[in-house]
Scaffold this motif. Structure first.
Motif, short mmCIF file in Angstrom:
data_model
loop_
_atom_site.label_atom_id
_atom_site.label_comp_id
_atom_site.label_asym_id
_atom_site.label_seq_id
_atom_site.Cartn_x
_atom_site.Cartn_y
_atom_site.Cartn_z
N ARG A 87 15.94 64.02 59.90
CA ARG A 87 16.26 64.84 61.06
C ARG A 87 15.12 64.86 62.07
O ARG A 87 13.97 64.56 61.76
N CYS A 88 15.53 65.25 63.23
CA CYS A 88 14.60 65.36 64.33
C CYS A 88 14.08 66.79 64.30
O CYS A 88 14.85 67.76 64.25
N LYS A 89 12.73 66.90 64.25
CA LYS A 89 12.14 68.23 64.12
C LYS A 89 12.62 69.15 65.23
O LYS A 89 12.58 68.79 66.41
N GLY A 90 13.09 70.30 64.86
CA GLY A 90 13.49 71.30 65.85
C GLY A 90 14.81 71.02 66.54
O GLY A 90 15.23 71.76 67.42
N GLU A 91 15.47 69.91 66.20
CA GLU A 91 16.77 69.63 66.84
C GLU A 91 17.83 69.47 65.77
O GLU A 91 18.13 68.37 65.32
N GLN A 151 8.51 62.28 65.58
CA GLN A 151 9.32 63.49 65.74
C GLN A 151 10.30 63.70 64.60
O GLN A 151 10.99 64.71 64.53
N GLU A 200 11.59 63.84 60.58
CA GLU A 200 11.14 64.25 59.25
C GLU A 200 12.26 64.05 58.23
O GLU A 200 13.44 63.97 58.58
N VAL A 229 13.72 65.71 54.88
CA VAL A 229 13.68 66.90 54.03
C VAL A 229 14.94 66.97 53.16
O VAL A 229 16.05 67.01 53.70
#
Ligand SMILES: Cc1cc2nc3c(=O)[nH]c(=O)nc-3n(C[C@H](O)[C@H](O)[C@H](O)COP(=O)(O)OP(=O)(O)OC[C@H]3O[C@@H](n4cnc5c(N)ncnc54)[C@H](O)[C@@H]3O)c2cc1C
Ligand code: FES
Ligand code: FES
Lengths: 766, 158, 289
Positions: free
Chosen positions: A567-571, A558, A560, A562
Motif C-alpha cells: 500500500r501507499c503510505k497514508g493513501e 512511498q 509499504e 504490511v
C-alpha cells in the motif's frame, strides 16, 4: 510482534498425501524399461577375495549385467575415501557388496546373485573396540594411500580412523584441586535407525553424455552429489539427484548407500534404469548403524559438588569404513562434558574400524551416547557426595555469560530452566530418589540434560517464486523426513508475506534446479532454512513494492508492505492485498517476482583450534534440553517399565508447537528402545539379530508412557523468529534419564545400554 | 501350477489377472495394479506396513500369495477416501498429528479401520493391542492412539 | 518375490498327504513358511496349500470330548472364541499373544505345532490341557499325545506322508483353572524368551491335578512331569511357592545364546512358575476360568 501463522499449531502440509497413500517414496518410483538390481554380498566379515566367478549368473536368462569390484575400483567417502563401491581386494564386513546384478525382474536378479561363486580366504575378525585397539589385525593397512577430502585424522598402522581432542586448562592440576575424583565407564550398543522404509535407489545413465540420474530418498542431496560425482568420475553437474519422499531418516539416509550400487549397475545397462531396494536383512547387515561407544570418564569435584576437572575418552566402533565417523566424533567431543562449567576439561575421541556394518550419522550425532555417560557420571558423583542429582546439576550448569569447555561465552542458554521444568513434569520435588510401589516394584527417578551444537559453518539457499495469482512456490532443499520442515518453512514465508498457508507450496527437491542446502541433519533446517526464506521474502516484498509503485505512479519509498497488503503510505485506496494481486494486474507483462535468500554461518564462525577446540564461536546454535524419568523395575523378573517422562527443551521459539512436541514424543519412545531394548548383536563379525523381531524397536505395547513436555522458549538472537532446532534434541537425554532412573530404582550402577532384565537380576555392571 | 488366473475386488473394483503363484499379494497390489500406497517394510510380517484388509480382516500382504486372494475383497489405503472426502480416520490422523514420515501410515490406517469395525468405541488399551503389529519409528504412537479415538468419536461413515 | 515353486491346492486330505509324501512342503497360514522362503532359507520345489481342506478348518466343543480343533484354525479364531476364554484360558492367553493381529489372522494352530519351535505359544497351553493330535497319513490316521509329538528342535513325529489333522483337547475339570505366562523382552511381536503354562485342578486345597509346561526351556516344548507328580495330591498350603519354582526349573534345560544366558533363563523360570501357579490358583479359587 503480532504473529499470525508462526507460533500456531498447524497441520502438516504433507499430511493429506500421506494419509491417502499418494506420497511417492523411494520404492514407489518405477521407470519405463527399468531393470532390477540385486547385490551379492559377502558372507564373511573379513576375508581376501581370491576369485569371483560370474559365469553361471550371466547365463541365467533375463540377466543384463553382472559386475564385480574389478569393474570399478575407485574408492569413495565424504571424509576419507576408503570405501569401494564393490569390494575388490578384500571384504571388511559381512554383507559388503562383492558383485551386482541387473536383470529383467527382481527374482532373476536375486537368483543370479545367488549363483555368483566367490572364493574367500578368511582373515582374523576384529569384532570389538578392544580387539581393534590391539592393532593385531589392521582393517586398512595403509591409511596414507587414501585421499582425505574432509576433516578426518587417521593414525597410520592402527585401526584408528579418526581422532579428536579438546583441551582446556590443566587436567592434572584440576584433579589435584579436587576433593573427590570419580572414574567410570559407560557403553552403548550398536543401533539401527530401523526406518520402516529401507534404502532404495533407481538410477540411469546416459552412455553418451555420461549424465547420471538417480531417484533416492536422500536426506542430503547436496552432500552426496559431490561424493557420487567423484566416485563415478564425472563433473558435479552430471549427477542429478531427484529426491523422493523419505520413509524415515534419523541419519540413515545421509550417507550414500543404495545410490552408488544402482549407478554402478546402470553404467552397464545401455541406458536402462536400474532399481535397487534393500531387503530388511540387507538393511540390518549392510546399510548403516549407530556405532557402539565406550566412554571413560574421570571427574574431579569439590565436596560441595562444584565440578573442577573432567577427562573423557570416547571410543567409537565405527565399523569397516570411516564414513561419517569423524563428524560424530567431533560433535560428541564438543558435547562430552555436558552443559557444565568445568575449568579443566580434556576430551579424546577415537573412531576405531572393525569388521562390522558402518557406524554413521544417527539422530543426535553421538550426543545421546556421551549424554548417557556424563549424566551417569553426575549421578555417581551425587551419590558419593550425598547430593540430590538435580541440585548437583543446577549447581554446575552453564548459564548466560558462563564460559564453556571450548572457551565460548555462552548466550541464549536455558539449560537451568529446562532442568527445572523437566523435574517439575515428573513431580521431582515431591518424590524420593526411589521407593517401592504397592505391588512390590522398585521405582526410581532420574534426570539428564545435554548440549548439542549444530554443524557450522554451513549454507542454505532458497528461491521464492511468486505465482501469477499471488500463491507462492518455495524452492528449498531441506528434506522432509517426518520432522515437519515442509510445514515450518511455508509457515515462516506465510508470516513474512501475509500469504495464506494453503497458497504456499514446496517444490520437489531435485539437484537439477533446487538451490543449494548443505544437508538435512544437525537439526539445522528450521534455523537455516527459515533465515534464508525470510531473506528471500524481503526481496519479494521489494519487487512487489516497486511494481505497485509503478502502477500507482508513486515513488517506491512511498510504498509499504504490511500483513500482505502492498500500500501507499497514508493513501488507503492505493492498496493491493497479495491475494488479489492477479486481479490488480500489476504483475502483467512484468519481470517475474522471484526472491532468493542465502543464509550462511561462515562469518560468525571461529574455527576451533584443532588441538584444544577453543573458539569464540564454534557453532551458530547450541541446543539444550533435559528429561526426567520414572521407571519401575520388577525385582523378580528384572522387567523394566518406563512410566513417565517429563521433558523440557529449549526450542528458541516454537514455529509449529505441535511439530515441536512430535519431535520430542517420537524420540522419547525411540530413546526408550535405545535404553532398554535395542542392540545389534555381533558374534565374530556375524550379525545375529538382523530382523525386526530380534532387533526390538518399541511397539505400541511398549510405548504406553506418560509424557509431559514443556517447550522452553529462549529466543535465539539469530534464529528466525528466535527459533532453534528440535529434530535431534528430543533423543539426546532420553536414554540417560532412563538409565539414571533405573539405577536409582535398583540402587545399582548399571553402566551400559540397553539395560536388560538379565543385568538387573544379576546386577551386571560392565 | 505356476501361474493362475485370479479374480479379485480391490477397493470395489474388479480385476482379473494371471499371476505367478509365487507373487505375494503385496507385489500384486504394487506391481500389477500399481497401487503403491501399501508399503513394503520387511517382507517378513514384522512391521505391518503392508497391512491390507482381506474380506475385512487385516493381514500382512507380504505373507500371502496373490492367488490366495482369488475371489476375495481387498481393501487398501487408496480405498479410504471417497468422492474427494477423507475418511474420518484420515482426518483424525491429520488432526491429531499422527503422521510424520508417513511410511507406516497406510498400514496403520488399515489396522485402525479393522479395529474400528470390531470395536466402534475402542479404549486406548484395545488400540494398543489390536495395532501391536504395526511399527512406527517416528511418532512414539501416542498420537496414533489419540487419532483413532478421535475418529471413533466422529460421525460414522456411510 | 518368493522363489519359484509349483503350487498344489488339494481339497482332499489324502491328496494332500500324497503330495506331501512326494516332497511338497505343506503350507497353512504361511507365516512361518513364507518368512523362511523370503529369507532364502527354504526353497521348496512344490508347496501344498492345505487351506482348501474344509474339515480341517472346523473347531467345535463338546462337553464330553472337549475341544476338537481343526489344524487350520487360526490363532485369531481361538482368541475370539468366548468358550476358549471360559474353559481354556491359558490357550486364549497363548494364542492371543502370537505375533500380531495380522499374524494371528493367518497363522494356524496346526502350523504353530508342526513348525516345532520350542517357543510356540499355543503348544504349552495345549500340553497342560492334555491335548492329543489326530494325525492322518496315506494309510490312515493315528492319535498321538501332543507331549510325544516333538522329537527335537523343529522336528516332529510326522511321517513323510502325514499331516496334523485335528487337535483334541479334553474338557477341563470343573474345579480347575489355567494360566500361561509369556516372557518377552518386548511387550508385543516377540517370541517367548520363556513360557510357562499351568493347569491346576483343586479339591478344596488339595491339588487334584497339576500340569506344567515350558516354552523355550529345552530343545522342544516340554512338561515338568516330576514336579507335577511330586505335588499331585498335596495340600497347596503345605508347599512353598519358591520350592515349586525351584523344583520345576530343575527339570528344564535351557541353553545360553545371544538371546539370553542359561543362568538367566533358569532364574527366571523359577519366578515365572511361581507367578503362573499363583495366577492359576487365584483363578481356580475365584471359581471362574
Ligand atoms: C512376525 C511374526 C511373529 C510371530 N510371532 C509368534 C509368536 O509370538 N508366537 C508363536 O508361537 N509364533 C509366532 N510366529 C510364528 C508363526 O506365526 C506361528 O508359528 C504360526 O502358528 C504358524 O502357523 P501357519 O499356519 O502360518 O504355519 P505355516 O507357515 O503355514 O507352516 C508352519 C510349518 O508347519 C507345517 N504345517 C502347517 N500345517 C501343517 C499341518 N496341518 N500338518 C503338517 N504340517 C503342517 C508347515 O509345513 C511348516 O513347516 C510369528 C511369525 C511371524 C512372521
Ligand atoms: S512388509 Fe509385510 S509386515 Fe513388513
Ligand atoms: S510416521 Fe514414520 S514410521 Fe510412522
Amino acid at each position: 510482534m503480532d504473529l499470525k501463522v508462526v507460533g500456531k499449531p498447524v497441520a502438516r502440509k504433507d499430511a493429506i498425501e500421506k494419509v491417502t497413500g499418494q506420497t511417492k517414496f523411494g520404492a514407489d518410483i518405477d521407470l519405463p524399461g527399468q531393470l532390477y538390481g540385486a547385490v551379492c554380498r559377502s558372507t564373511y566379515p573379513h576375508a581376501t577375495i581370491k576369485n569371483v566367478n560370474t559365469e553361471m549368473a550371466l547365463k541365467l536368462p533375463g540377466v543384463r549385467a553382472v559386475i564385480t569390484g574389478k569393474d570399478y575400483t575407485k574408492l569413495y567417502g565424504q571424509f576419507i575415501e576408503d570405501q569401494p563401491v564393490i569390494a575388490f581386494d578384500k571384504v571388511r564386513y559381512q554383507g559388503e557388496p562383492v558383485a551386482l546384478v541387473a536383470a529383467e525382474d527382481l527374482l532373476t536378479a536375486q537368483e543370479a546373485a545367488r549363483l555368483i561363486e566367490i572364493e574367500y580366504e578368511p582373515l582374523p575378525v576384529v569384532n570389538s573396540i578392544d580387539e581393534a585397539l590391539t592393532n593385531e589385525t589392521l582393517l586398512h593397512e595403509d591409511w596414507s594411500k587414501y585421499n582425505i577430502p574432509g576433516a578426518c585424522h587417521p593414525v597410520q598402522n592402527t585401526n584408528i580412523g579418526d581422532t579428536f581432542t579438546l583441551r582446556k586448562g590443566d587436567i592434572e592440576q584440576g584433579f589435584k584441586e579436587s576433593d573427590l575424583v570419580v572414574e567410570n565407564k559407560f557403553s552403548c550398543s550398536m543401533l539401527q535407525h530401523t526406518t520402516i522404509e529401507t534404502h532404495t535407489a533407481t538410477a540411469y545413465v546416459n552412455q553418451i553424455t555420461g549424465e547420471i540420474t538417480v531417484y533416492t530418498p536422500a536426506q542430503s542431496p547436496f552432500t552426496i552429489r559431490p561424493v557420487l560425482a567423484k566416485a563415478f568420475n564425472v563433473p558435479l553437474e552430471k549427477i542429478r539427484i531427484i529426491c523422493t519422499a523419505i520413509g524415515g531418516g534419523f541419519g540413515s539416509k545421509y550417507e550414500v548407500r543404495a545410490e552408488p550400487l544402482a549407478i554402478a549397475l546402470a553404467l552397464f545397462t545401455n541406458g536402462r534404469p536400474v532399481k535397487l531396494q534393500f531387503s530388511r536383512e540387507e538393511e540390518f547387515m549392510a546399510s548403516v548403524a549407530r556405532a557402539p561407544a565406550q566412554i571413560h570418564l574421570k571427574t574431579g569435584v569439590k565436596k560441595d559438588g562444584t565440578l573442577v576437572a573432567q577427562q573423557v575418552k570416547i571410543y567409537w566402533d565405527t565399523g569397516a569404513y570411516v564414513t561419517t565417523g569423524p563428524r560424530v566424533n567431533y560433535n560428541a567431543g564438543f558435547a562430552a562434558c555436558g552443559p557444565y562449567k568445568i575449568p579443566h576439561a580434556w576430551v579424546d575421541g577415537y573412531c576405531l574400524v572393525t569388521n562390522k556394518s558402518l557406524g554413521t550419522a544417527y539422530r543426535g550425532f553421538g550426543v545421546p551416547e556421551v549424554a548417557c555417560a556424563h549424566e551417569f557420571q553426575m549421578d555417581c558423583i551425587a551419590k558419593e557426595l550425598g547430593l540430590d542429582p538435580l541440585e548437583l546439576r543446577l549447581k554446575n550448569v552453564l548459564e548466560e555469560g558462563d564460559i564453556s569447555v571450548t572457551g565460548e561465552v555462552m548466550q541464549s542458554i536455558a539449560v537451568k530452566e529446562c532442568l527445572e521444568e523437566a523435574a517439575k513434569n515428573i513431580g521431582w520435588y515431591d518424590k524420593p530418589l526411589n521407593w517401592t510401589t504397592q505391588d512390590g516394584k522398585l521405582a526410581g527417578k532420574g534426570i539428564a540434560c545435554f548440549c548439542k551444537l549444530t554443524g557450522t559453518p554451513s549454507t542454505t539457499s532458497t528461491v521464492l517464486k511468486l505465482n501469477e495469482n499471488g500463491s507462492l512456490t518455495i524452492q528449498y532443499s531441506g528434506r522432509e523426513m517426518g520432522q515437519g520442515v515442509t510445514t515450518v518453512i511455508p509457515q515462516m514465508a506465510a508470516e513474512a508475506l501475509g500469504i495464506s498457508l494453503d497458497k504456499i507450496h514446496m517444490a520437489p527437491v531435485d539437484t537439477a534446479y533446487s538451490p543449494y542446502d548443505k544437508t538435512t541433519t544437525s537439526s539445522r533446517s528450521t534455523f537455516h532454512g527459515g533465515n534464508a526464506v525470510l531473506m528471500a521474502a524481503e526481496q519479494i516484498k521489494e519487487q512487489l513494492l516497486d511494481l505497485a509503485a509503478k502502477y500507482f505512479q508513486v515513488s517506491p519509498s512511498q510504498m509499504e508492505y504490511v500483513d500482505g497488503v502492498i500500500r501507499c503510505k497514508g493513501e488507503p485506496t492505493k492498496a493491493i492485498h497479495i491475494e488479489d494481486i492477479e486481479a490488480s494486474g500489476i504483475l502483467k507483462e512484468q519481470p517475474p517476482v522471484i526472491g532468493n535468500g542465502t543464509y550462511s554461518t561462515l562469518n560468525l564462525y571461529y574455527k576451533p583450534d584443532p588441538l584444544t577446540r577453543q573458539s569464540k564461536r564454534p557453532t551458530v546454535m547450541w541446543m539444550f534440553g533435559a528429561q526426567a524419568a520414572i521407571t519401575e523395575v520388577d525385582p523378580a523378573t528384572g522387567c523394566i517399565k518406563l512410566k513417565t517422562i517429563g521433558a523440557a527443551h529449549d526450542v528458541g521459539y516454537a514455529i509449529n508447537p505441535v511439530g515441536c512436541l512430535q519431535q520430542i514424543e517420537g524420540p522419547i519412545i525411540m530413546g526408550l528402545g535405545h535404553a532398554l531394548l535395542e542392540e545389534m548383536i555381533y558374534e565374530n563379525g556375524i550379525l545375529r539379530n538382523g530382523n525386526m523381531v530380534d532387533y526390538k524397536v518399541p511397539t505400541f505395547q511398549d510405548s504406553d508412557v506418560e509424557m509431559k513436555i514443556t517447550l522452553v522458549e529462549k529466543q535465539h538472537p539469530e534464529g528466525p523468529f528466535g527459533a532453534k532446532g528440535i529434530g535431534e534434541p528430543g533423543i539426546c537425554p532420553v536414554a540417560a534419564a532412563i538409565v539414571n532412573s533405573v539405577n536409582a530404582a535398583c540402587e545399582a550402577n548399571l553402566n551400559s545400554i540397553p539395560i536388560k532384565p538379565e543385568h538387573v537380576l544379576f546386577r551386571k555392571e560392565d | 501350477m505356476k501361474t493362475l488366473t485370479i479374480q479379485v475386488t480391490v477397493n470395489g473394483e474388479a480385476f482379473c489377472k494371471t499371476v505367478g503363484v509365487n507373487m505375494t499379494l503385496l507385489e500384486f497390489l504394487r506391481e500389477e495394479l500399481h497401487l503403491t500406497g501399501t508399503k513394503l517394510g520387511c517382507n517378513e510380517g514384522e512391521c505391518g506396513a503392508c497391512t491390507v484388509l482381506v474380506d475385512g480382516k487385516p493381514v500382512n500382504s507380504c505373507l500371502m500369495l496373490a492367488v490366495e486372494a482369488d475371489g476375495a475383497e481387498i481393501f487398501t489405503v487408496e480405498g479410504l477416501a471417497k468422492d474427494g472426502t477423507l475418511h474420518p480416520l484420515q482426518e483424525a490422523f491429520i488432526e491429531a498429528g499422527a503422521v510424520q514420515c508417513g511410511f507406516c501410515t497406510p498400514g496403520m490406517l488399515m489396522s485402525a479401520k479393522a479395529l474400528l469395525d470390531k470395536y466402534p468405541k475402542p479404549t486406548a488399551q484395545q488400540i494398543r493391542k489390536e495395532l501391536e503389529g504395526n511399527i512406527c519409528r517416528c511418532t512414539g504412537y501416542d498420537r496414533i492412539v489419540k487419532a483413532i479415538i478421535l475418529a471413533s468419536e466422529m460421525n460414522k461413515e456411510g | 518375490m518368493l522363489p519359484q515353486f509349483e503350487l498344489y491346492r488339494p481339497t482332499n486330505l489324502l491328496e494332500a498327504c500324497r503330495l506331501k509324501a512326494q516332497g511338497a512342503v505343506v503350507v497353512a497360514g504361511g507365516t512361518d513358511v513364507y518368512v523362511a522362503m523370503h529369507g532364502g532359507k527354504l526353497r521348496p520345489q512344490a508347496l501344498v496349500d492345505i487351506k482348501g481342506i474344509a474339515d480341517m478348518q472346523e473347531a467345535t466343543y463338546d462337553q464330553n470330548s472337549g475341544l476338537t480343533i481343526g489344524a487350520l484354525t487360526t490363532h485369531r479364531t481361538i482368541e475370539e472364541w468366548e468358550l476358549v476364554k471360559q474353559k481354556y484360558y491359558a490357550l486364549f492367553e497363548g494364542c492371543s499373544q502370537v505375533g500380531s493381529v495380522q499374524i494371528r489372522q493367518r497363522g494356524t494352530i496346526g502350523g504353530n505345532i508342526c513348525n516345532g519351535a520350542p517357543s510356540a505359544d499355543s503348544v504349552g497351553p495345549l500340553l497342560v490341557f492334555g491335548a492329543e493330535c489326530l494325525v492322518v497319513g496315506e494309510k490312515g490316521q493315528r492319535k498321538v499325545p501332543l507331549a510325544g509329538f516333538f522329537t527335537g528342535p523343529k522336528k516332529t513325529i510326522l511321517a513323510d506322508d502325514e499331516l496334523l489333522y485335528k487337535i483334541l483337547v479334553p474338557p477341563p475339570a470343573p474345579n480347575s483353572a489355567s494360566a500361561y505366562i509369556k516372557y518377552t523382552r518386548r511387550r508385543a511381536m516377540d517370541l517367548a524368551l520363556l513360557g510357562v503354562s499351568i493347569y491346576l485342578a483343586l479339591d478344596k486345597s488339595r491339588i487334584e491335578e497339576l500340569r506344567i509346561a515350558f516354552a523355550t526351556a529345552a530343545p522342544t516344548p516340554m512338561r515338568a512331569y516330576q514336579t507335577e507328580a511330586k505335588l499331585r495330591g498335596k495340600d497347596y498350603r503345605s508347599i512353598s511357592l519358591a520350592d515349586i519354582g525351584k523344583m520345576a526349573a530343575a527339570e528344564a534345560n535351557p541353553r545360553s545364546s545371544w538371546r539370553a544366558s542359561r543362568e538367566f533363563r533358569l532364574r527366571l523360570l523359577e519366578q515365572l512358575v511361581q507367578q503362573a501357579f499363583t495366577t492359576a490358583l487365584q483363578r481356580a479359587e475365584g471359581g471362574d476360568l
